[in-house]
Write an enzyme that holds these catalytic residues in place. Structure first.
Site, PDB file in Angstrom:
ATOM      1  N   SER A  56      35.151  45.929  58.059  1.00 51.48           N
ATOM      2  CA  SER A  56      34.375  45.145  59.027  1.00 51.48           C
ATOM      3  C   SER A  56      35.070  44.979  60.366  1.00 51.48           C
ATOM      4  O   SER A  56      34.420  44.631  61.352  1.00 51.48           O
ATOM      5  CB  SER A  56      34.055  43.764  58.449  1.00 51.48           C
ATOM      6  OG  SER A  56      35.236  43.099  58.033  1.00 51.48           O
ATOM      7  N   ASP A 348      34.171  34.014  62.656  1.00 53.70           N
ATOM      8  CA  ASP A 348      33.790  33.356  61.411  1.00 53.70           C
ATOM      9  C   ASP A 348      35.075  33.055  60.652  1.00 53.70           C
ATOM     10  O   ASP A 348      36.139  32.998  61.248  1.00 53.70           O
ATOM     11  CB  ASP A 348      32.784  34.202  60.613  1.00 53.70           C
ATOM     12  CG  ASP A 348      33.291  35.606  60.299  1.00 53.70           C
ATOM     13  OD1 ASP A 348      34.525  35.806  60.292  1.00 53.70           O
ATOM     14  OD2 ASP A 348      32.462  36.501  60.043  1.00 53.70           O
ATOM     15  N   HIS A 351      36.906  37.007  60.596  1.00 48.51           N
ATOM     16  CA  HIS A 351      36.963  38.025  61.647  1.00 48.51           C
ATOM     17  C   HIS A 351      37.322  37.458  63.015  1.00 48.51           C
ATOM     18  O   HIS A 351      36.859  36.381  63.392  1.00 48.51           O
ATOM     19  CB  HIS A 351      35.614  38.733  61.735  1.00 48.51           C
ATOM     20  CG  HIS A 351      35.201  39.370  60.457  1.00 48.51           C
ATOM     21  ND1 HIS A 351      34.314  38.771  59.584  1.00 48.51           N
ATOM     22  CD2 HIS A 351      35.573  40.531  59.887  1.00 48.51           C
ATOM     23  CE1 HIS A 351      34.145  39.556  58.537  1.00 48.51           C
ATOM     24  NE2 HIS A 351      34.908  40.629  58.682  1.00 48.51           N
TER      25      HIS A 351
END
Length: 373
Positions: A56, A348, A351
């Site tokens: 991610s 978040d 990340h």
């Protein structure tokens, strides 16, 4: 959709990237960036492409097009992307580190996801990401949330290479791949999604043994893309995992959400072994220019000295309460999120914000990235 620079960069060039451990004190960082800042664009010329594998941290939206809950294609993700309110699948409020690298090197403003039908081989010729959020070196990690494992990302790259040969011709396609920077950013999920949550690997391996297992997979993967033509590879280590907001909350709540030092030591150990692997392959593999990008030191510097980097909050993310929200748990609006993500290190609970990604890239572009250009 055709990105800026797609056609003009379909040609031969020479360049490379390397990102080592941060060794400068935080108070020396800003003067260094100011000194080199105006020289970056002139230093990097005629770079053909940025080709990306991983999780991610570098997924620009591939997970949007597979059957998984690990998606970031809804608000408030993308809140500050390209003018605002454009959730692309990036797990961030804006752009990722690879987007900033591509932009700073004069290629195009962001790297598109390979599975996104809005883009074509004309766009991918100058940069593409095969990354998938929640994946890892370990195939078992990818199975947890049914995302794209590294072996499948490799298959996508083989397909991409054939498409590139049709688009540019075999000789030019070969040159692009040989001169492109290959970014690999993966590993964190193997620990926090797989090893420390599910029993299979922790019953099978000690932490040290699992690190070695992952590194064997990393070595195999790099040799595979080398066989397919890659010659310039940046391998990214893991951040201080013990300082991620979700880890502070889930694993260390009884200690007041302080960074969990044993997990940070694991990160340091894994990165030391990764550095050793990079040194080994540089000695043994002919023509391979391999660099180790160690994000640990710089991110820890931000966590410990946030105001030196223009950041206020490091223990919580911007999204929701900032301590647990991640992916589909982030509220699909901005009502519960912070008003200014630039004050936060994390978007978040896992990340980085666009601000932190920019800090990382500014440092690496203007220092050791230059050594292999």
């Amino acid at each position: 959709m055709v990105l800026q620079g797609s056609i003009s960069h379909c040609s031969s060039s020479s360049w490379l990237i390397i990102i080592p451990r941060l060794v400068l004190l935080p108070q020396l960082l800003l003067p260094l960036l100011l000194y080199f800042g105006n020289k970056t664009e002139a230093h990097y010329k005629n770079i053909p492409a940025v080709i990306v594998f991983g999780d991610s941290t570098v997924d620009a939206g591939n997970n949007n097009f597979i059957d998984t809950i690990a998606k970031g294609n809804f608000a408030p993700y993308g809140r500050d992307f390209d003018g605002g309110n454009k959730p692309t699948g990036r797990f961030c409020n804006g752009r990722l580190s690879t987007d900033f690298i591509s932009d700073a090197l004069g290629i195009k403003p962001f790297i598109p996801a390979y599975l996104d039908p809005a883009y074509s081989i004309e766009d991918f010729a100058t940069g593409v990401t095969f990354a998938s959020a929640s994946t890892g070196y370990d195939n078992l990690t990818a199975q947890v949330l049914n995302v794209i494992p590294l072996w499948k990302q490799l298959e996508f790259f083989k397909e991409y290479k054939k498409r590139l040969e049709i688009y540019c011709g075999i000789a030019t396609a070969q040159t692009i791949i040989q001169e492109a920077i290959f970014v690999i950013s993966v590993g964190t999920n193997d620990f926090i999604v797989n090893y420390y949550v599910f029993p299979e690997r922790s019953n099978q391996f000690t932490v040290e043994e699992y690190e070695n297992f992952l590194l064997s997979l990393s070595e195999k993967f790099m040799l595979e893309i080398y066989k397919l033509g890659a010659r310039k590879i940046s391998l990214t280590g893991v951040p201080p995992i013990g300082c991620l907001p979700i880890v502070r909350t889930v694993f260390n709540l009884k200690f007041g959400r302080a960074c969990r030092e044993d997990l940070n030591e694991m990160s340091r150990s894994f990165n030391r072994k990764t550095r050793d692997l990079v040194s080994k392959l540089r000695r043994e593999v002919k023509g391979l220019k391999l660099a180790f990008n160690d994000p640990y030191g710089l991110i820890l510097s931000v966590v410990k000295h946030p105001h030196s980097h223009g950041i206020d909050i490091v223990a919580e993310g911007c999204c929701g309460t900032g301590v647990l929200e991640l992916g589909f748990l982030c509220p699909k609006s901005n009502e519960c999120s912070c008003p200014d993500a630039n004050k936060y290190a994390f978007w978040d609970s896992v990340h980085p914000t666009e601000k932190l990604y920019r800090i990382i890239v500014d440092y690496t572009l203007n220092t050791t990235l230059r050594e292999l250009s």
